[in-house]
Design an enzyme around this catalytic site. Structure first.
Site, PDB file in Angstrom:
ATOM      1  N   GLU A  25      26.731  37.517  52.368  1.00 32.51           N
ATOM      2  CA  GLU A  25      27.504  37.221  51.148  1.00 32.51           C
ATOM      3  C   GLU A  25      27.490  38.426  50.214  1.00 32.51           C
ATOM      4  O   GLU A  25      28.486  38.735  49.564  1.00 32.51           O
ATOM      5  CB  GLU A  25      26.936  35.991  50.423  1.00 32.51           C
ATOM      6  CG  GLU A  25      27.091  34.687  51.178  1.00 32.51           C
ATOM      7  CD  GLU A  25      28.501  34.435  51.667  1.00 32.51           C
ATOM      8  OE1 GLU A  25      29.447  34.573  50.876  1.00 32.51           O
ATOM      9  OE2 GLU A  25      28.668  34.121  52.858  1.00 32.51           O
ATOM     10  N   TRP A  37      30.106  40.676  51.287  1.00 34.89           N
ATOM     11  CA  TRP A  37      31.463  40.303  50.843  1.00 34.89           C
ATOM     12  C   TRP A  37      31.752  40.914  49.473  1.00 34.89           C
ATOM     13  O   TRP A  37      32.860  41.324  49.173  1.00 34.89           O
ATOM     14  CB  TRP A  37      31.613  38.778  50.751  1.00 34.89           C
ATOM     15  CG  TRP A  37      31.998  38.139  52.053  1.00 34.89           C
ATOM     16  CD1 TRP A  37      31.180  37.438  52.884  1.00 34.89           C
ATOM     17  CD2 TRP A  37      33.304  38.149  52.675  1.00 34.89           C
ATOM     18  NE1 TRP A  37      31.889  37.014  53.982  1.00 34.89           N
ATOM     19  CE2 TRP A  37      33.193  37.427  53.878  1.00 34.89           C
ATOM     20  CE3 TRP A  37      34.537  38.690  52.328  1.00 34.89           C
ATOM     21  CZ2 TRP A  37      34.268  37.233  54.739  1.00 34.89           C
ATOM     22  CZ3 TRP A  37      35.620  38.503  53.180  1.00 34.89           C
ATOM     23  CH2 TRP A  37      35.482  37.785  54.369  1.00 34.89           C
ATOM     24  N   TRP A  49      57.593  30.272  44.924  1.00 35.12           N
ATOM     25  CA  TRP A  49      56.630  29.364  44.281  1.00 35.12           C
ATOM     26  C   TRP A  49      57.379  28.357  43.420  1.00 35.12           C
ATOM     27  O   TRP A  49      58.415  28.691  42.840  1.00 35.12           O
ATOM     28  CB  TRP A  49      55.657  30.163  43.406  1.00 35.12           C
ATOM     29  CG  TRP A  49      54.889  31.221  44.132  1.00 35.12           C
ATOM     30  CD1 TRP A  49      55.077  32.568  44.061  1.00 35.12           C
ATOM     31  CD2 TRP A  49      53.799  31.029  45.044  1.00 35.12           C
ATOM     32  NE1 TRP A  49      54.178  33.224  44.864  1.00 35.12           N
ATOM     33  CE2 TRP A  49      53.379  32.304  45.482  1.00 35.12           C
ATOM     34  CE3 TRP A  49      53.135  29.901  45.540  1.00 35.12           C
ATOM     35  CZ2 TRP A  49      52.330  32.485  46.386  1.00 35.12           C
ATOM     36  CZ3 TRP A  49      52.087  30.086  46.442  1.00 35.12           C
ATOM     37  CH2 TRP A  49      51.703  31.357  46.855  1.00 35.12           C
ATOM     38  N   ASN A  97      31.134  27.960  45.424  1.00 28.35           N
ATOM     39  CA  ASN A  97      32.045  28.753  46.263  1.00 28.35           C
ATOM     40  C   ASN A  97      32.976  27.892  47.112  1.00 28.35           C
ATOM     41  O   ASN A  97      34.176  28.144  47.196  1.00 28.35           O
ATOM     42  CB  ASN A  97      31.239  29.692  47.158  1.00 28.35           C
ATOM     43  CG  ASN A  97      32.142  30.513  48.059  1.00 28.35           C
ATOM     44  OD1 ASN A  97      32.996  31.253  47.581  1.00 28.35           O
ATOM     45  ND2 ASN A  97      31.991  30.351  49.363  1.00 28.35           N
ATOM     46  N   TRP A 112      49.379  32.228  43.148  1.00 29.52           N
ATOM     47  CA  TRP A 112      47.935  32.464  43.044  1.00 29.52           C
ATOM     48  C   TRP A 112      47.565  33.273  41.800  1.00 29.52           C
ATOM     49  O   TRP A 112      46.458  33.166  41.279  1.00 29.52           O
ATOM     50  CB  TRP A 112      47.407  33.168  44.306  1.00 29.52           C
ATOM     51  CG  TRP A 112      48.035  34.509  44.568  1.00 29.52           C
ATOM     52  CD1 TRP A 112      49.156  34.760  45.294  1.00 29.52           C
ATOM     53  CD2 TRP A 112      47.590  35.787  44.076  1.00 29.52           C
ATOM     54  NE1 TRP A 112      49.439  36.105  45.295  1.00 29.52           N
ATOM     55  CE2 TRP A 112      48.493  36.766  44.556  1.00 29.52           C
ATOM     56  CE3 TRP A 112      46.519  36.209  43.290  1.00 29.52           C
ATOM     57  CZ2 TRP A 112      48.364  38.126  44.274  1.00 29.52           C
ATOM     58  CZ3 TRP A 112      46.386  37.559  43.001  1.00 29.52           C
ATOM     59  CH2 TRP A 112      47.296  38.503  43.489  1.00 29.52           C
ATOM     60  N   TRP A 141      41.076  34.824  45.611  1.00 29.13           N
ATOM     61  CA  TRP A 141      42.396  34.196  45.448  1.00 29.13           C
ATOM     62  C   TRP A 141      43.365  34.666  46.523  1.00 29.13           C
ATOM     63  O   TRP A 141      44.118  33.870  47.083  1.00 29.13           O
ATOM     64  CB  TRP A 141      42.961  34.463  44.042  1.00 29.13           C
ATOM     65  CG  TRP A 141      42.457  33.425  43.090  1.00 29.13           C
ATOM     66  CD1 TRP A 141      41.372  33.526  42.264  1.00 29.13           C
ATOM     67  CD2 TRP A 141      42.972  32.096  42.922  1.00 29.13           C
ATOM     68  NE1 TRP A 141      41.185  32.343  41.586  1.00 29.13           N
ATOM     69  CE2 TRP A 141      42.152  31.450  41.964  1.00 29.13           C
ATOM     70  CE3 TRP A 141      44.031  31.387  43.475  1.00 29.13           C
ATOM     71  CZ2 TRP A 141      42.376  30.127  41.560  1.00 29.13           C
ATOM     72  CZ3 TRP A 141      44.255  30.075  43.070  1.00 29.13           C
ATOM     73  CH2 TRP A 141      43.432  29.463  42.127  1.00 29.13           C
TER      74      TRP A 141
HETATM   75  C1  LIG Z   1      39.080  31.785  44.548  1.00 26.99           C
HETATM   76  C2  LIG Z   1      37.729  32.456  44.438  1.00 26.99           C
HETATM   77  C3  LIG Z   1      37.390  33.119  43.270  1.00 26.99           C
HETATM   78  C4  LIG Z   1      36.143  33.762  43.154  1.00 26.99           C
HETATM   79  N1  LIG Z   1      35.848  34.428  41.982  1.00 26.99           N
HETATM   80  C5  LIG Z   1      34.670  35.078  41.863  1.00 26.99           C
HETATM   81  C6  LIG Z   1      34.346  35.786  40.678  1.00 26.99           C
HETATM   82  O1  LIG Z   1      35.138  35.879  39.739  1.00 26.99           O
HETATM   83  N2  LIG Z   1      33.116  36.366  40.596  1.00 26.99           N
HETATM   84  C7  LIG Z   1      32.221  36.312  41.627  1.00 26.99           C
HETATM   85  O2  LIG Z   1      31.115  36.861  41.493  1.00 26.99           O
HETATM   86  N3  LIG Z   1      32.524  35.684  42.762  1.00 26.99           N
HETATM   87  C8  LIG Z   1      33.698  35.049  42.921  1.00 26.99           C
HETATM   88  N4  LIG Z   1      33.976  34.374  44.074  1.00 26.99           N
HETATM   89  C9  LIG Z   1      33.008  34.416  45.183  1.00 26.99           C
HETATM   90  C10 LIG Z   1      31.951  33.283  45.167  1.00 26.99           C
HETATM   91  O3  LIG Z   1      32.578  32.052  45.009  1.00 26.99           O
HETATM   92  C11 LIG Z   1      30.905  33.468  44.076  1.00 26.99           C
HETATM   93  O4  LIG Z   1      30.365  34.765  44.143  1.00 26.99           O
HETATM   94  C12 LIG Z   1      29.751  32.476  44.214  1.00 26.99           C
HETATM   95  O5  LIG Z   1      30.232  31.164  44.194  1.00 26.99           O
HETATM   96  C13 LIG Z   1      28.768  32.686  43.074  1.00 26.99           C
HETATM   97  O6  LIG Z   1      27.727  31.763  43.118  1.00 26.99           O
HETATM   98  P1  LIG Z   1      26.262  32.191  43.589  1.00 26.99           P
HETATM   99  O7  LIG Z   1      25.810  33.388  42.855  1.00 26.99           O
HETATM  100  O8  LIG Z   1      25.413  30.984  43.525  1.00 26.99           O
HETATM  101  O9  LIG Z   1      26.566  32.595  45.097  1.00 26.99           O
HETATM  102  P2  LIG Z   1      25.597  32.758  46.348  1.00 26.99           P
HETATM  103  O10 LIG Z   1      26.111  31.873  47.416  1.00 26.99           O
HETATM  104  O11 LIG Z   1      24.190  32.609  45.967  1.00 26.99           O
HETATM  105  O12 LIG Z   1      25.891  34.246  46.833  1.00 26.99           O
HETATM  106  C14 LIG Z   1      25.110  35.357  46.397  1.00 26.99           C
HETATM  107  C15 LIG Z   1      25.988  36.437  45.857  1.00 26.99           C
HETATM  108  O13 LIG Z   1      26.832  36.942  46.886  1.00 26.99           O
HETATM  109  C16 LIG Z   1      28.094  37.304  46.335  1.00 26.99           C
HETATM  110  N5  LIG Z   1      29.134  36.483  46.956  1.00 26.99           N
HETATM  111  C17 LIG Z   1      28.992  35.270  47.520  1.00 26.99           C
HETATM  112  N6  LIG Z   1      30.163  34.852  48.040  1.00 26.99           N
HETATM  113  C18 LIG Z   1      31.058  35.819  47.782  1.00 26.99           C
HETATM  114  C19 LIG Z   1      32.445  35.984  48.063  1.00 26.99           C
HETATM  115  N7  LIG Z   1      33.151  35.066  48.734  1.00 26.99           N
HETATM  116  N8  LIG Z   1      33.057  37.098  47.622  1.00 26.99           N
HETATM  117  C20 LIG Z   1      32.380  38.058  46.966  1.00 26.99           C
HETATM  118  N9  LIG Z   1      31.056  37.960  46.675  1.00 26.99           N
HETATM  119  C21 LIG Z   1      30.415  36.862  47.081  1.00 26.99           C
HETATM  120  C22 LIG Z   1      28.035  37.008  44.851  1.00 26.99           C
HETATM  121  O14 LIG Z   1      27.678  38.189  44.187  1.00 26.99           O
HETATM  122  C23 LIG Z   1      26.925  35.965  44.765  1.00 26.99           C
HETATM  123  O15 LIG Z   1      26.285  35.942  43.516  1.00 26.99           O
HETATM  124  C24 LIG Z   1      35.227  33.729  44.228  1.00 26.99           C
HETATM  125  C25 LIG Z   1      35.581  33.054  45.400  1.00 26.99           C
HETATM  126  C26 LIG Z   1      36.813  32.422  45.504  1.00 26.99           C
HETATM  127  C27 LIG Z   1      37.167  31.696  46.772  1.00 26.99           C
END
Ligand SMILES: Cc1cc2nc3c(=O)[nH]c(=O)nc-3n(C[C@H](O)[C@H](O)[C@H](O)COP(=O)(O)OP(=O)(O)OC[C@H]3O[C@@H](n4cnc5c(N)ncnc54)[C@H](O)[C@@H]3O)c2cc1C
Length: 467
Positions: free
Chosen positions: A261, A264, A292, A327, A345, A368
């Site tokens: 993650e 990502w 759209w 997420n 989007w 997105w």
């Molecule tokens: C439509 C959409 C919008 C999103 N917008 C954001 C946003 O504005 N800011 C943001 O930080 N993340 C975003 N994410 C990615 C992800 O949803 C969040 O990082 C995550 O939910 C944050 O919660 P956590 O720290 O508990 O994640 P955890 O599951 O604990 O993951 C640990 C860290 O990994 C990174 N991470 C995890 N999943 C992703 C991912 N898919 N993409 C990029 N990094 C990831 C983040 O830094 C996160 O804090 C988005 C995903 C989607 C589908």
């Protein structure tokens, strides 16, 4: 001779690369510059960011002073140079994308003109965009090969930063700006801010939830993800600190999934560098002609959590109430907005930008464009999430739904994903009238799915010149 440490989204002392180098200077000014043109007044996202800045300012005040400036960045730099003519070195952690990258480019010109020596560093990511590439001239587009290469690269160790308070300017250079900032943050609700809180969050996640992260991370009701995103956004914790803490734990599937993650996050930053227009343009050109519907009423219902699809509604209410969304739910709500409601989007991306306390442009746009199938390595346009089956799979007993959609708290599990399936008698029995106390589904998923696929196919054909 005077040096300036210019803070941005790196609001911490420990393992701050630019600060590590700046802290060795004899006459040091610590600076944070607020650009009012850059924030949406009162938005939860910006309020959260300023709460972090205010906390950082208070923490620093114990030994030093964070000078605040307000206004256009170039005008601020000019004013600072006039107020401190001895200024000849600047330290900062650079931004590779978006507003930050253009600000840094403009600032570079100013520093060149003023003969201010620039010391800029990559600090926010485990690997900057240029470090993991397919070839010296080509960025990756697909996650899996990127991840393979990313894993092989050596990750840097955290740096130990020791501030020398005697070398840091303590008198306020621009008291009026400090007053302005104090006014801005006067009513901002403080969250659990600061380096200490961020490190405590990391420690508790590693102790309690890391091992089973791979199994639990998709179930919103369990709330087993790290919640580190908002600290990463502000830089209250360093990514290297997180990485090195993970390396001290035993090798498990949970840890491997979590590390992926973090990859990502780097991947989407790299994608933003390679497609700088991605905030406004679909990355895949063949999806630039989607028609759209952009129905305002539907958009409002989605924002308010009033779509009649319980998990979508619970998710949107979680966002509104807490400024954060799980997420899995970000994927479901983004898919629902684009494929079921046929809303562009970009409207969803902007709404999340206002609402998310962890807003990060690269990850948000990446997420997105992934959900809308317009991004690189995105979900294929014909694999459309069914909001009801997603709900059955990831919130089987409806525990999460009931947390946020209080109207549905008392209905039986078998109706929680589709309350409209209750007969009138059953509705009465459970004290709810669907269509009055909770909405009927605003769209028919099966029909909308077909329509969405047709719109995407039309766009592809149009792009090919067949229509
Ligand atoms: C439509 C959409 C919008 C999103 N917008 C954001 C946003 O504005 N800011 C943001 O930080 N993340 C975003 N994410 C990615 C992800 O949803 C969040 O990082 C995550 O939910 C944050 O919660 P956590 O720290 O508990 O994640 P955890 O599951 O604990 O993951 C640990 C860290 O990994 C990174 N991470 C995890 N999943 C992703 C991912 N898919 N993409 C990029 N990094 C990831 C983040 O830094 C996160 O804090 C988005 C995903 C989607 C589908």
């Amino acid at each position: 001779m005077t040096s300036v440490m210019w803070f941005r989204r790196d609001l911490r002392v420990s393992d701050n690369k630019a600060l590590y180098h700046a802290s060795k200077e004899d006459d040091l000014i610590l600076l944070f510059q607020v650009n009012p043109a850059q924030f949406i007044t009162g938005s939860p996202s910006h309020q959260a960011f300023f709460a972090s800045v205010a906390h950082f300012q208070q923490e620093l005040a114990k030994t030093a002073r964070l000078q605040i400036m307000f206004g256009d960045p170039m005008e601020c730099l000019q004013q600072l140079k006039e107020a401190v003519p001895t200024w000849d070195k600047v330290f900062f952690n650079r931004d590779e994308t978006g507003y930050g990258a253009s600000r840094d480019a403009a600032a570079q010109q100013f520093f060149d003109e003023q003969q201010i020596e620039v010391h800029a560093f990559h600090d926010s990511y485990l690997h900057s965009a240029e470090e993991v590439k397919k070839s010296p001239t080509e960025y990756y587009k697909i996650f899996t090969p990127y991840y393979k290469k990313w894993r092989e690269e050596i990750k840097e160790m955290p740096l130990k930063v020791t501030l020398k308070p005697e070398n840091i300017r303590k008198e306020s250079i621009f008291p009026k700006y400090e007053e302005q900032f104090a006014e801005l943050v006067r009513d901002v609700p403080s969250l659990d801010n600061g380096e200490q809180a961020a490190n405590a969050r990391l420690a508790s996640f590693i102790k309690e939830d890391l091992t089973d992260y791979d199994k639990a991370r998709d179930f919103p009701e369990l709330d087993k993800t790290s919640h580190l995103s908002r600290y990463l956004r502000t830089g209250e914790i360093s990514i290297r600190t997180i990485w090195q803490a993970l390396q001290q734990t035993e090798t498990t599937e949970g840890r491997a999934t979590f590390e992926k993650e973090l990859c990502w996050r780097d991947f989407y930053n790299m994608i933003y560098v390679s497609f700088p227009e991605q905030k406004n343009e679909p990355i895949q050109e063949n999806y630039r002609y989607i028609e759209w519907e952009n129905n305002r009423v539907f958009f409002k219902r989605w924002q308010e959590g009033q779509t009649g699809f319980p998990l979508v509604d619970a998710a949107m209410r979680q966002l509104k109430e807490t400024g954060w969304m799980h997420n899995r739910l970000r994927m479901i709500t983004a898919s629902f907005l684009t494929k079921d409601l046929l809303i562009d989007w970009r409207f969803g991306e902007k709404y999340f930008q206002q609402m998310l306390i962890d807003y990060d442009s690269a990850s948000n746009i990446g997420g997105w464009q992934w959900a809308a199938s317009t991004g690189t390595d995105a979900v294929p346009y014909f694999r459309i999430f069914n909001p009801t089956t997603q709900s059955e799979k990831f919130d089987p007993t409806g525990k999460f739904i009931r947390m946020y959609v209080k109207e549905l708290a008392n209905i039986p599990d078998k109706f929680i994903h589709q309350p409209e399936k209750m007969s009138e008698t059953e509705q009465k029995e459970h004290g709810i009238i669907i269509g009055k106390d909770y909405p009927l589904p605003i769209v028919d998923h099966k029909e909308r799915r077909k329509l969405a696929i047709a719109r995407y196919e039309f766009s592809k054909e149009h792009y090919r010149g067949n229509i």
